[in-house]
Design a protein around this motif. Structure first.
Motif, PDB file in Angstrom:
ATOM      1  N   UNK A  77       0.822  -1.211   0.000  1.00  0.00           N
ATOM      2  CA  UNK A  77       0.000   0.000   0.000  1.00  0.00           C
ATOM      3  C   UNK A  77       0.857   1.263   0.000  1.00  0.00           C
ATOM      4  N   UNK A  78       2.052   1.212   0.623  1.00  0.00           N
ATOM      5  CA  UNK A  78       2.941   2.378   0.627  1.00  0.00           C
ATOM      6  C   UNK A  78       3.367   2.737  -0.785  1.00  0.00           C
ATOM      7  N   UNK A  79       3.621   1.716  -1.607  1.00  0.00           N
ATOM      8  CA  UNK A  79       4.031   1.986  -2.985  1.00  0.00           C
ATOM      9  C   UNK A  79       2.884   2.153  -3.955  1.00  0.00           C
ATOM     10  N   UNK A  80       1.801   1.411  -3.752  1.00  0.00           N
ATOM     11  CA  UNK A  80       0.712   1.405  -4.723  1.00  0.00           C
ATOM     12  C   UNK A  80      -0.395   2.407  -4.413  1.00  0.00           C
ATOM     13  N   UNK A  81      -0.561   2.778  -3.144  1.00  0.00           N
ATOM     14  CA  UNK A  81      -1.671   3.661  -2.765  1.00  0.00           C
ATOM     15  C   UNK A  81      -1.159   4.862  -1.963  1.00  0.00           C
ATOM     16  N   UNK A  82      -0.297   5.681  -2.549  1.00  0.00           N
ATOM     17  CA  UNK A  82       0.256   6.808  -1.786  1.00  0.00           C
ATOM     18  C   UNK A  82      -0.806   7.789  -1.300  1.00  0.00           C
ATOM     19  N   UNK A  83      -1.866   7.946  -2.060  1.00  0.00           N
ATOM     20  CA  UNK A  83      -2.913   8.878  -1.654  1.00  0.00           C
ATOM     21  C   UNK A  83      -3.769   8.389  -0.505  1.00  0.00           C
ATOM     22  N   UNK A  84      -3.726   7.094  -0.255  1.00  0.00           N
ATOM     23  CA  UNK A  84      -4.588   6.500   0.769  1.00  0.00           C
ATOM     24  C   UNK A  84      -3.776   5.897   1.927  1.00  0.00           C
ATOM     25  N   UNK A  85      -2.472   6.086   1.936  1.00  0.00           N
ATOM     26  CA  UNK A  85      -1.660   5.427   2.950  1.00  0.00           C
ATOM     27  C   UNK A  85      -1.999   5.916   4.355  1.00  0.00           C
ATOM     28  N   UNK A  86      -2.399   7.194   4.479  1.00  0.00           N
ATOM     29  CA  UNK A  86      -2.757   7.688   5.809  1.00  0.00           C
ATOM     30  C   UNK A  86      -3.980   6.962   6.351  1.00  0.00           C
ATOM     31  N   UNK A  87      -4.851   6.486   5.454  1.00  0.00           N
ATOM     32  CA  UNK A  87      -5.996   5.669   5.879  1.00  0.00           C
ATOM     33  C   UNK A  87      -5.499   4.330   6.416  1.00  0.00           C
ATOM     34  N   UNK A  88      -4.488   3.761   5.751  1.00  0.00           N
ATOM     35  CA  UNK A  88      -3.896   2.503   6.223  1.00  0.00           C
ATOM     36  C   UNK A  88      -3.336   2.680   7.629  1.00  0.00           C
ATOM     37  N   UNK A  89      -2.682   3.807   7.859  1.00  0.00           N
ATOM     38  CA  UNK A  89      -2.126   4.110   9.183  1.00  0.00           C
ATOM     39  C   UNK A  89      -3.228   4.159  10.240  1.00  0.00           C
ATOM     40  N   UNK A  90      -4.314   4.824   9.946  1.00  0.00           N
ATOM     41  CA  UNK A  90      -5.429   4.918  10.901  1.00  0.00           C
ATOM     42  C   UNK A  90      -5.997   3.528  11.184  1.00  0.00           C
ATOM     43  N   UNK A  91      -6.138   2.725  10.141  1.00  0.00           N
ATOM     44  CA  UNK A  91      -6.669   1.364  10.321  1.00  0.00           C
ATOM     45  C   UNK A  91      -5.726   0.535  11.191  1.00  0.00           C
ATOM     46  N   UNK A  92      -4.426   0.642  10.934  1.00  0.00           N
ATOM     47  CA  UNK A  92      -3.446  -0.088  11.734  1.00  0.00           C
ATOM     48  C   UNK A  92      -3.552   0.296  13.210  1.00  0.00           C
TER      49      UNK A  92
END
Length: 363
Positions: free
Chosen positions: A69-84
């Motif tokens: 996700x860090x490489x493929x979804x740069x615009x949404x990575x902050x969402x990944x962080x919140x989910x984590x």
């Protein structure tokens, strides 16, 4: 290692009969049972710390997902962080409150508080319109703290990317992810703005001044935490262990940080050992701890300025810290799989770590 210990340990318990065959005596059976008990206890201990099939599969899969996700979804990575955060931290909390002494006061530490505030700000941005000046101030503070003290803490604290261990995974999360998020929001801001045009405008990005905006905002945010935390620690926090609670301060003083502090205060080693045994330290220890903490944070914020000055420096620092967490994890896994059982058997059988298994024959 275990087979060698068993063989050596049975040397004096084996008897030869007329046919020169060897048989195990009752004493030998006791040796075998002791060794098996040690191995089983060690296995149970490892499982209690999370080394299970499910945890390992989850940890590996989660790490692969984050890397992708860090490489493929740069615009949404902050969402990944919140989910984590919402997945890992509740698990961490449940473990903290089950331990004796309880550890949930750890969340008052700066690294935890910085992440909590960051997640709250991201959620506020998602649902409410925030003034552009406030966005700029928060962005600069987050850049200074995420790419400075939090990122550097990985090296200082020796964080390990242990796939099975939610405690260590949570530590990597709060120290590494803020820098990764800021990388995406800074250097891939076009992708972030395209994904969330109504939230992130970035009109201020090219007007940021390194020292005035990033350093000052980060330092002000740090002192906004330090002053109330110091007040709490010097009053209620010092007596937390007597009430059944542990703190990061007491944990640090029981380890290497305590030795450094005792040397600064010129406390005799015997007296320091007694303080560690009682888990009760004077306020002078806390003052030294807070002072060193503040100095390290203020000295590490300039690292964030380098990250803002050059994209290559930023990604190299992030990559270096990722590799460091992997290296630290490899050391831990090597110990778990190669050395830990042998050391447990040596302790049980009274064999010094510096001696071979034949030392058992001399006992």
């Amino acid at each position: 290692m275990a087979s060698e210990l068993l063989t050596s340990g049975l040397d004096k318990a084996l008897l030869s009969d007329d046919t020169e065959r060897l048989r195990i005596t009752p004493e030998g059976i006791q040796w075998v049972q002791r060794c098996l008990d040690v191995i089983e206890e060690r296995s149970k201990l490892m499982q209690s710390k999370g080394m299970t099939k499910f945890n390992f599969v989850f940890g590996v899969s989660n790490s692969l997902m984050v890397a992708w996700s860090f490489g493929a979804l740069p615009g949404y990575f902050w969402i990944v962080y919140v989910i984590e955060v919402f997945v890992l931290l509740p698990v961490r909390w449940s473990r903290m409150i089950q331990r004796e002494p309880k550890e949930h006061l750890y969340w008052l530490d700066f690294c935890w508080c910085a992440n909590f505030v960051g997640v709250v700000l991201l959620i506020i941005l998602l649902f409410y319109e925030v003034d552009l000046d406030v966005q700029k101030w928060a962005f600069c503070a987050a850049w200074g703290l995420g790419n400075g003290p939090l990122l550097c803490a990985i090296a200082v604290l020796g964080n390990s990317l242990l796939f099975h261990d939610f405690d260590n995974a949570s530590s990597v999360l709060i120290h590494l992810f803020p820098s990764l998020v800021m990388y995406e929001m800074g250097w891939n801001r076009e992708a972030v703005q395209e994904a969330f045009p109504s939230i992130f405008t970035y009109h201020f990005f090219n007007d940021i001044h390194l020292w005035h905006d990033i350093y000052n905002n980060a330092a002000m945010s740090y002192f906004a935490w330090l002053l109330p935390y110091a007040g709490w620690l010097l009053t209620c926090g010092m007596s937390a262990p007597s009430c059944g609670y542990d703190t990061i301060f007491h944990f640090t003083m029981r380890g290497a940080g305590g030795h450094v502090t005792s040397k600064i205060l010129r406390v005799p080693p015997e007296e320091h050992k007694e303080l560690v045994r009682a888990n009760s330290f004077p306020r002078s220890y806390a003052l030294v701890y807070l002072t060193i903490h503040a100095i390290l944070v203020l000295l590490s914020i300039p690292v964030a300025l380098l990250c803002y000055a050059d994209k290559k420096i930023h990604i190299c620092l992030c990559g270096s810290m990722v590799l460091l967490t992997i290296y630290n994890a490899s050391s831990r896994y090597t110990f778990y799989m190669v050395s830990s059982y042998g050391q447990a058997l040596r302790r049980e059988l009274g064999i010094p770590l510096t001696r071979g298994a034949s030392a058992i024959l001399e006992s």
